[in-house]
Design a protein around this motif. Structure first.
Motif, mmCIF file in Angstrom:
data_model
loop_
_atom_site.group_PDB
_atom_site.id
_atom_site.type_symbol
_atom_site.label_atom_id
_atom_site.label_comp_id
_atom_site.label_asym_id
_atom_site.label_seq_id
_atom_site.Cartn_x
_atom_site.Cartn_y
_atom_site.Cartn_z
ATOM 1 N N HIS B 749 -10.289 -32.481 -57.423
ATOM 2 C CA HIS B 749 -11.379 -32.231 -58.359
ATOM 3 C C HIS B 749 -12.584 -31.654 -57.621
ATOM 4 C CE1 HIS B 749 -13.083 -35.923 -56.797
ATOM 5 N NE2 HIS B 749 -11.866 -36.416 -56.896
ATOM 6 N N HIS B 750 -12.409 -31.412 -56.331
ATOM 7 C CA HIS B 750 -13.458 -30.752 -55.574
ATOM 8 C C HIS B 750 -12.837 -29.637 -54.732
ATOM 9 C CE1 HIS B 750 -17.005 -30.018 -53.246
ATOM 10 N NE2 HIS B 750 -16.268 -30.056 -52.165
ATOM 11 N N LEU B 751 -13.474 -28.486 -54.737
ATOM 12 C CA LEU B 751 -13.008 -27.373 -53.899
ATOM 13 C C LEU B 751 -14.163 -26.924 -53.019
ATOM 14 C CD1 LEU B 751 -11.031 -25.170 -56.444
ATOM 15 C CD2 LEU B 751 -10.105 -26.805 -54.789
ATOM 16 N N PRO B 752 -13.870 -26.412 -51.822
ATOM 17 C CA PRO B 752 -12.529 -26.324 -51.254
ATOM 18 C C PRO B 752 -12.012 -27.683 -50.811
ATOM 19 C CG PRO B 752 -14.144 -25.540 -49.673
ATOM 20 C CD PRO B 752 -14.893 -25.810 -50.954
ATOM 21 N N LEU B 753 -10.712 -27.812 -50.899
ATOM 22 C CA LEU B 753 -10.077 -29.049 -50.479
ATOM 23 C C LEU B 753 -9.663 -28.892 -49.015
ATOM 24 C CD1 LEU B 753 -9.165 -31.673 -52.060
ATOM 25 C CD2 LEU B 753 -6.903 -30.910 -51.374
ATOM 26 N N THR B 754 -10.089 -29.836 -48.188
ATOM 27 C CA THR B 754 -9.858 -29.660 -46.753
ATOM 28 C C THR B 754 -8.758 -30.600 -46.273
ATOM 29 O OG1 THR B 754 -11.470 -31.354 -46.235
ATOM 30 C CG2 THR B 754 -12.279 -29.096 -46.405
ATOM 31 N N PRO B 755 -8.210 -30.293 -45.098
ATOM 32 C CA PRO B 755 -7.190 -31.194 -44.534
ATOM 33 C C PRO B 755 -7.683 -32.635 -44.442
ATOM 34 C CG PRO B 755 -7.240 -29.162 -43.304
ATOM 35 C CD PRO B 755 -8.370 -29.083 -44.296
ATOM 36 N N SER B 756 -8.986 -32.842 -44.174
ATOM 37 C CA SER B 756 -9.421 -34.224 -44.019
ATOM 38 C C SER B 756 -9.401 -34.961 -45.363
ATOM 39 C CB SER B 756 -10.785 -34.304 -43.338
ATOM 40 O OG SER B 756 -11.773 -33.832 -44.190
#
Ligand code: FES
Ligand code: FES
Lengths: 161, 775
Positions: B749-756
Motif C-alpha cells: 500500500h506504499h510505493l516504492p516498495l523496497t527490499p527492506s
C-alpha cells in the motif's frame, strides 16, 4: 584561477593541440574545444554513460577523465568513425529495433557497444546484456537496445564467415 | 495505403546515430554569457541578506541578479486552468524574503564562462535564518514558520450520482489507504535554455525545450513587456521530457531577462544535482479510497480522497495533476456514484510538476489497489472482479460524468472485456498464473498481478498544421508541437506522405518553432499524435486537392484523371509517364511574374485546423510477474505483458517502443526511483548514484500486443494516442504481483516498495512460513 596546460591527443585520427585547465574534463574538451558535441553529458559523475568515448580503443566515461589524462592518446568519438563495420552494424540494428527515442543516450551506447564488440566479438548473449547495463537510457526501456546489440553481433558474425 | 499502419523506421534516427543531434547544450552563440543559479540550501528560512562582494571578484563575472533587480517581474503564472485563487502560491522568479525549499533560486550569476559562473555562484553568501520546515502535507492550518500563506493551495472535486444512497444500499464497503512517494520524470538530458536579444531588430530568440512553445512565447513577451512578434521560440532536440521540461521556470525567465538586460546571449544548462532539486517533481500522494459494492462485487460507488504534496509552490501546471487524478479515478468501470476529491497541499519541498502518466497513473494505482482489495474481500478472482465491472462496448462512447482540464471525460470507444480475453489468450496468462502458483508451492516467492487502465490521451482542443511545397518538390510539415523522442516527426511524415502521394523519407517536419506557425496548443499528455496528426491529415487533404486542381488547370486534364505518386503527377489510368513534377508545379504556383497557376500570391501551401470535442481514451491490460529473493528481499520483474488498444496505430513500431519504455519507467517508480527529504527538508537524493534508475539488468522482458479493435470516433484517423501507455498500469500491476508472491493481499500500500519492506514482512511471519509453503 588555475594555470592552463598544454596537451595533445589524436581525436578521430586528427592531431589536436589544446590548452586546457587541469580541471577540464575530457568530455568538456571534446565538446567545447573540439566542437564534437556528439559526446553528451547527462550526469558528469560517471553513472549515465552518455559521455562514453573510446580512448585507445577502450570505452571510457569522458566526464570522469581529465582532458590532460588523454595526452598522447587516441580518442574516438561518435563523429569520428566512418565505415567501421562494427559501428555500422550497430547503427543498422538500432534503427531496425526502434532503439533510438530522444537520442541523448545513443552516442554513448554506440561507443560502449562498438568498443566491447571489437574487444570481444564472440560475447555471449548474457555478456552483451552485461555491457548494456553499464549505461542509462530513460526512454527505451533497454529491450530494443539490447536486442540491437545482439543482432549487430550476429550480423557481424555472418559477415565474417 | 503505403505508410500509415506500418512499423517504418524513424526518420530522425540517423541524426542521433551519427551524433549530429543538436540539443540545447550544443548551441553556442558568439559573445554568450553563462548563467549559474544560486540556490537555497535550506528548506525553510528567512532570507536576510545576499552577499555578492566576493563573487564579483571572480574574473569573468559580468552581473549578479537578486530579487531586488527582478522585483518587477511577476511570478510565473499557471498555463493550464489558471485561477486567481492560485496566485499567492506561485513561485517568484527569485526568492526575496523567504526561501521555501532546498534548490529555490535566490540569485543568478552571469559570467564569461560556465566555470567562472559556477565559481562565483559558490561565493555568493546567503544569510538565512532557518525556520522549521514542513515536510508532511498537513491540513489547512498554515505552516507556523510561514504564516502568511495557508497550506491548502487548491482542492478539486469530481462527483456524480447519489453517493449516500449507494453506500447505504451497499452489500459491503471496501476500503484501502495507499501512498506513493515522490518521483520525477528524470530525463537523461537536464534542462537548459539559450536566449539571445537582438537589439537591432528588437527580437528575443530562445532555444529551449518547448512542449508549449507558443504559450512560452506569449508568457515571455508579457513578462518582458514585448510584443508577441518580438519573441521567437525554437525547440532544439529534446533529450527526453516526460513532463519535466517545456514549462517556463524561473531559470528560463532569468536567462531571457538577463539576455535583454545585458545585451549578450545567455546560456543556462543545469547540472544533474540542480535538476534533482529544482525541476518539477511528481506523485507524492496519499489516498483513502472506499468502494460500495453489491453482493456480486459490482461497484455502486467510489468515494476517494487524495492529498497531493505539491511542494513549496504552484507552477505552470497548476491543478492539472489533481484534476486528472480525480477525473480519471472511475477509470473503465461502471458505477452509479462518485465523489473524488484531490487536495494540493504545500510543504517545504521542491515544487511538483508533472511526470508521464500525470494524474492517470496515480488514479490507476488507487483504483486498481481497491479492485484487488474487493477481490480479496469477496473471494472472487481479481480479473473476474474487473471483468464484471468493465463498461461494455455497447455503451460507448461513454460519458464518464467527470471533467478533466476543462473538458468532458468521454470514453470514446473500447471493447474492454474483449481486450482482457485477447490478452489472456495471446500470452497464455492462465498458464503463467498456474506456473507461479506451482513455484510458490515449491517455496519460491513468485507472483502475478494485473491492472486494467484507461487513459486520457487527447483532451478536446485545437491544433494547427501547415504544409508547404518548394521548387524541389519537398513537402514540409510545420507544427508547433515538439518531438521529444516519441516519434512525432515520423508519424506526421507517414500521414502526410500517404495523402499527398510522396515518400515519407522526403517529407521534412519542422517542430516547435513559433515563427513558422502562429498558434499551437503544445504536446502535453499524448495528444500530439492525435491532434497534430489529425490537423496534418486535414492539411494534406487540402494540399492534395490544390495540387490536383492546379495541375488540371495547367495541363487541361480533368483533376479526377490525375493522381500523385512518389512526388510526381500522373494520369491515374496510365502506369507510366510523369506529366508534371511536384516541384515544377510548386514553382509555377509561386507568386511573382512567373506565376502561372493557383490562387494569387499563395504558393503551394495548405493548412489544417482541428478542433475536437471528444477526448480519446486508449486502454490496456498490464500484467506483471515478480520474483522475490527470500534472503535479500530483492524484487525482480522478469516479465511484463501488455495488451493495449490505441485505436489505429499509425506506426506500430513507435507505439510499441513507447509502451516498452513506459513499462520500465512505471516499474522503476513502483520499486526504486524516489526523491524524499529528511525531516529538516534536505533532499535525500541529489545524484544518479542515489536515485536508482533501472539499468538493462532490472529491465523486464516486455511483451506487447497492440489491438486495433476500437478506432476512435473522435478523429478521422481513428487514433487514440499512446505515449503514456505502459506506464499508467505498472504501479498497481507490480503491487498486485508482490502481494501474490508473498501471499498477503493488500500488503503493498506504499510505493516504492523496497527490499527492506519485504524483509521486515518475511521476518515477522517466519514461524508460519512452513505452513504457508505447504498449502
Ligand atoms: S556524463 Fe559521464 S557518465 Fe554521465
Ligand atoms: S533514447 Fe532517450 S535516453 Fe535513451
Amino acid at each position: 584561477m588555475s594555470t592552463k596546460m598544454q596537451m595533445s591527443m589524436e581525436v578521430n585520427g586528427e592531431a589536436r593541440d589544446l590548452v586546457v585547465e587541469p580541471r577540464t574534463t575530457l568530455a568538456d574538451a571534446l565538446r567545447e574545444e573540439c566542437g564534437l558535441t556528439g559526446t553528451r553529458t547527462g550526469c558528469e559523475e560517471g553513472i549515465c554513460g552518455a559521455c562514453t568515448v573510446l580512448v585507445d580503443g577502450e570505452p571510457v566515461r569522458a566526464c570522469l577523465q581529465f582532458a590532460v589524462q588523454a595526452h598522447g592518446r587516441e580518442v574516438t568519438t561518435i563523429e569520428g568513425v566512418r565505415e567501421w563495420k562494427t559501428l555500422e552494424a550497430l547503427k543498422a540494428a538500432m534503427r531496425e529495433h526502434f532503439a533510438v527515442q530522444c537520442g541523448f543516450c545513443t552516442s554513448g551506447f554506440l561507443m560502449l557497444a562498438a568498443g566491447a564488440l571489437t574487444r570481444k566479438p564472440d560475447m555471449s548473449a548474457a555478456e552483451i546484456a552485461e555491457v548494456a547495463e553499464m549505461n542509462l537510457c530513460r526512454c527505451t526501456g533497454y529491450q530494443p537496445i539490447v536486442r540491437a546489440m545482439q543482432e549487430a553481433q550476429a550480423s557481424l558474425k555472418v559477415a565474417a564467415q | 495505403m503505403k505508410h500509415v499502419g506500418r512499423a517504418l523506421p524513424r526518420l530522425d534516427d540517423s541524426v542521433h546515430l551519427e551524433g549530429r543531434g543538436r540539443f540545447v547544450a550544443d548551441i553556442d552563440i558568439p559573445r554568450q554569457l553563462h548563467m549559474r543559479v544560486v540556490r537555497s540550501n535550506v528548506a525553510c528560512a528567512k532570507l536576510i541578506n545576499v552577499d555578492m562582494s566576493e563573487a564579483y571578484h571572480v574574473p569573468g563575472v559580468v552581473a549578479i541578479l537578486t530579487a531586488e533587480e527582478v522585483s518587477h517581474l511577476r511570478p510565473l503564472g499557471v498555463r493550464l486552468a489558471p485561477a486567481p485563487a492560485l496566485d499567492r502560491f506561485l513561485q517568484p522568479v527569485l526568492a526575496s524574503t523567504m526561501v521555501r525549499y532546498v534548490g529555490e533560486p535566490v540569485a543568478a550569476v552571469f559570467a564569461e564562462s560556465a566555470a567562472a559562473a559556477e565559481d562565483a555562484a559558490e561565493l555568493v553568501g546567503l544569510e538565512l535564518a532557518p525556520l522549521e520546515a514542513q515536510t508532511v502535507p498537513r491540513a489547512v492550518e498554515a505552516n507556523p514558520a510561514d504564516p502568511l500563506r495557508g497550506n491548502a493551495a487548491a482542492s478539486v472535486t469530481k462527483s456524480f450520482g447519489d453517493l449516500n444512497a449507494a453506500f447505504h444500499e451497499a452489500d459491503r464497503i471496501v476500503e484501502v489507504h495507499v501512498t506513493w512517494a515522490r518521483d520525477a520524470a528524470m530525463p537523461m538530458e537536464t534542462r537548459g535554455i539559450v536566449a539571445d536579444w537582438d537589439d537591432a531588430r528588437g527580437v528575443l530568440s530562445v532555444w529551449g525545450p518547448g512542449r508549449a512553445a507558443h504559450w512560452n512565447r506569449d508568457a515571455l513577451a508579457a513578462m518582458l513587456d514585448l510584443p508577441r512578434s518580438a519573441v521567437v521560440w525554437r525547440t532544439p532536440h529534446v533529450g527526453g521530457g516526460f513532463g519535466a521540461k517545456g514549462e517556463l521556470a524561473s531559470e528560463d525567465i532569468l536567462a531571457c531577462y538577463g539576455a535583454r538586460l545585458l545585451e549578450r546571449p545567455v546560456k543556462w544548462v543545469e547540472d544533474r544535482r540542480e535538476h534533482m532539486i529544482a525541476a518539477g517533481q511528481a506523485r507524492d500522494i496519499r489516498a483513502t479510497a472506499r468502494a460500495a459494492i453489491d453482493s456480486s462485487a459490482r461497484l455502486l460507488a467510489l468515494d476517494v480522497d487524495v492529498v497531493i504534496d505539491q511542494g513549496a509552490y504552484v507552477r505552470a501546471e497548476g491543478t492539472m495533476v489533481a484534476d486528472l487524478v480525480a477525473a480519471m479515478l472511475p477509470g473503465p468501470y461502471r458505477m452509479d456514484a462518485l465523489r473524488a476529491e484531490a487536495h494540493l497541499r504545500l510543504t517545504n519541498k521542491t515544487p511538483a510538476g508533472t511526470f508521464r502518466g500525470a494524474g492517470r497513473a496515480e488514479a490507476a494505482y488507487i483504483r486498481e489497489r481497491l479492485m484487488d482489495e474487493i477481490a480479496h474481500r469477496t473471494g472472487i478472482d481479481p480479473m473476474e472482479v474487473r471483468r464484471r465491472n468493465l463498461i461494455e462496448p455497447g455503451a460507448m462512447p461513454f460519458e464518464r460524468g467527470t471533467e478533466a482540464l476543462g473538458c468532458r471525460v468521454t470514453l470514446d470507444s473500447g471493447r474492454y472485456q474483449s481486450l482482457v480475453d485477447q490478452t489472456t489468450r495471446r500470452f497464455s496468462l492462465d498458464v503463467i498464473r498456474r506456473r507461479a502458483q506451482h513455484r510458490r508451492a515449491q517455496g519460491e516467492l513468485v507472483g502475478v498481478g494485473a491492472a486494467f487502465v484507461v487513459d486520457a490521451s487527447a483532451p478536446a482542443g485545437y491544433e494547427h498544421v501547415k504544409l508547404t511545397v518548394d521548387r524541389r518538390g519537398t513537402v514540409e510539415v510545420i507544427t508547433g508541437a515538439v518531438e521529444e523522442g516519441q516519434g512525432l516527426v515520423t508519424l506526421l511524415a507517414q500521414i502526410v506522405a500517404d495523402i499527398v502521394g510522396v515518400d515519407y523519407a522526403s517529407v521534412r517536419v519542422t517542430t516547435g518553432e513559433t515563427v513558422r506557425i502562429p498558434f499551437a496548443a503544445g504536446s502535453q499528455l499524448a495528444r500530439s499524435s492525435v491532434m497534430v496528426g489529425t490537423a496534418a491529415q486535414h492539411a494534406a487533404e487540402t494540399l492534395r486537392e490544390k495540387i490536383l486542381s492546379a495541375a488540371a488547370a495547367m495541363l487541361s486534364i480533368p483533376a479526377e484523371k490525375l493522381t500523385i505518386q512518389a512526388g510526381r503527377i500522373k494520369q491515374a489510368d496510365r502506369h507510366f509517364g510523369t506529366i508534371l513534377d511536384l516541384g515544377d508545379l510548386a514553382a509555377a504556383m509561386e507568386p511573382g511574374r512567373t506565376m502561372r497557376t493557383g490562387p494569387r500570391g499563395a504558393g503551394l501551401e495548405a493548412e489544417g485546423f482541428v478542433t475536437t470535442s471528444m477526448m480519446t481514451a486508449p486502454y490496456g491490460l498490464v500484467v506483471a510477474v515478480t520474483e522475490i529473493d527470500k534472503d535479500t528481499g530483492f524484487i525482480r520483474v522478469p516479465e511484463v505483458y501488455v495488451g493495449y488498444d490505441v485505436g489505429n496505430a499509425i506506426n506500430p513500431g513507435l507505439v510499441e517502443a513507447q509502451i516498452v519504455g513506459g513499462v520500465v519507467q512505471g516499474m522503476a517508480s513502483a520499486l526504486s526511483t524516489t526523491l524524499g527529504v529528511t525531516e529538516s527538508g534536505d533532499p535525500l537524493r541529489v545524484n544518479f548514484a542515489d536515485f536508482a534508475l533501472p539499468t538493462a539488468r532490472e529491465a523486464p522482458t516486455v511483451h506487447v500486443m497492440l489491438v486495433e479493435d476500437s478506432p476512435s470516433p473522435a478523429n478521422v484517423l481513428g487514433v487514440k494516442g499512446a505515449a503514456d501507455g505502459g506506464l499508467t498500469g505498472m504501479a498497481p500491476a507490480v503491487a498486485a504481483a508482490i502481494d501474490d508472491a508473498i501471499g498477503i493481499p493488500g500488503f503493498v500500500h506504499h510505493l516504492p516498495l523496497t527490499p527492506s519492506d519485504i524483509i521486515q514482512q518475511l521476518r515477522a511471519r517466519k514461524p508460519i512460513t512452513f505452513e504457508a509453503a505447504a498449502e
